[in-house]
Enzyme design. Structure first.
Site, PDB file in Angstrom:
ATOM      1  CD  GLU A  53      -2.351   1.462   2.737  1.00  0.00           C
ATOM      2  OE1 GLU A  53      -2.481   2.626   3.184  1.00  0.00           O
ATOM      3  OE2 GLU A  53      -2.694   0.458   3.386  1.00  0.00           O
ATOM      4  NE  ARG A  57       0.968   8.700   5.230  1.00  0.00           N
ATOM      5  CZ  ARG A  57       1.289   7.961   6.285  1.00  0.00           C
ATOM      6  NH1 ARG A  57       2.505   8.062   6.794  1.00  0.00           N
ATOM      7  NH2 ARG A  57       0.404   7.138   6.811  1.00  0.00           N
ATOM      8  CB  THR A  81      -2.612   8.762   2.598  1.00  0.00           C
ATOM      9  OG1 THR A  81      -1.795   7.874   3.355  1.00  0.00           O
ATOM     10  CG2 THR A  81      -2.854  10.011   3.441  1.00  0.00           C
ATOM     11  CE  LYS A 141      -6.706   3.572   7.284  1.00  0.00           C
ATOM     12  NZ  LYS A 141      -5.522   4.285   6.734  1.00  0.00           N
TER      13      LYS A 141
END
Length: 238
Positions: A53, A57, A81, A141
């Protein structure tokens, strides 16, 4: 306008999520460029964990996802993210096979469903989970897992939501991995200790490999269990 992914996304979204349940571990990777992406993906795959994953960022996240999707098709690469619909499009165009977000956003989830790529949104409360269910999402999540109650929170939230499967992330480590995986509602766990940023920056693939092998061995008993398919609609069935 439909997004054209750069990798094969023909597998049903539910099948992609099930693959996460088979490996039981989702390495959360922070990389600066394509070279680092390939390096970490190779180290993971060669040590028994063909999943990555890549978080959105850094400026090099898209290039890393695209490189992994192109050069390491054996690795199930996703984007983490993801916080805007535009990032959904960018990640899927780069080749992301699944998406992960830190919170629950109707706009983000609906865009992922429109392009047919499964998304695992972050949830911290019962209200978050109810929103996810309204959107047809049954795998979420728990984030940040260590802050919102860890294993105790998972067990508490599983009672009113038996159809939901969790991917706890944030505060998961080698020290508590087994404890999290022992919770029946946990599909997989997300963590970064195997792919620590300093190791990736230094290109220390040997240590990444060692930590990965250790994590895979710890998760092996749980990985041998049958993956339970949620009874509610799959993530991208809308």
């Amino acid at each position: 306008m439909p997004v054209q992914p750069s990798s094969d996304t023909s597998a049903p979204p539910g099948a992609v999520v099930d693959r996460l349940g088979l490996v039981r571990l989702v390495p959360v990777v922070v990389v600066d460029d394509a070279a680092q992406g390939i390096g970490v993906a190779t180290a993971l795959a060669e040590n028994g964990l063909p999943v990555a994953e890549v978080t959105f960022r850094t400026a090099g996240a898209r290039a890393a996802i695209e490189a992994i999707a192109t050069d390491r098709p054996d690795v199930l690469v996703g984007a983490g993210t993801v916080v805007t619909p535009a990032q959904v499009d960018e990640a899927v165009a780069a080749g992301a096979r699944f998406l992960v977000s830190p919170g629950i956003s109707r706009a983000v989830v609906e865009r992922a469903q429109e392009v047919g790529v499964p998304i695992v949104p972050g949830c911290a409360t019962a209200s978050d989970i109810m929103t996810a269910l309204e959107l047809g999402v049954t795998t979420v999540k728990l984030f940040p897992a260590g802050v919102v109650g860890g294993v105790a929170a998972l067990r508490a939230l599983s009672a009113p939501f038996p159809q939901v499967r969790f991917v706890p992330t944030g505060g998961v480590s080698a020290a508590n991995l087994a404890e999290f995986l022992a919770v029946p509602s946990v599909l997989a766990v997300g963590g970064s200790w195997m792919v620590e940023k300093t190791l990736v920056a230094a290109g220390d693939w040997a240590e990444v490999g060692r930590r990965t092998r250790e994590a895979v061995e710890m998760a092996a008993p749980a990985a041998a269990q049958t993956v339970t398919t949620p009874s509610a609609p799959e993530e991208a069935s809308r």
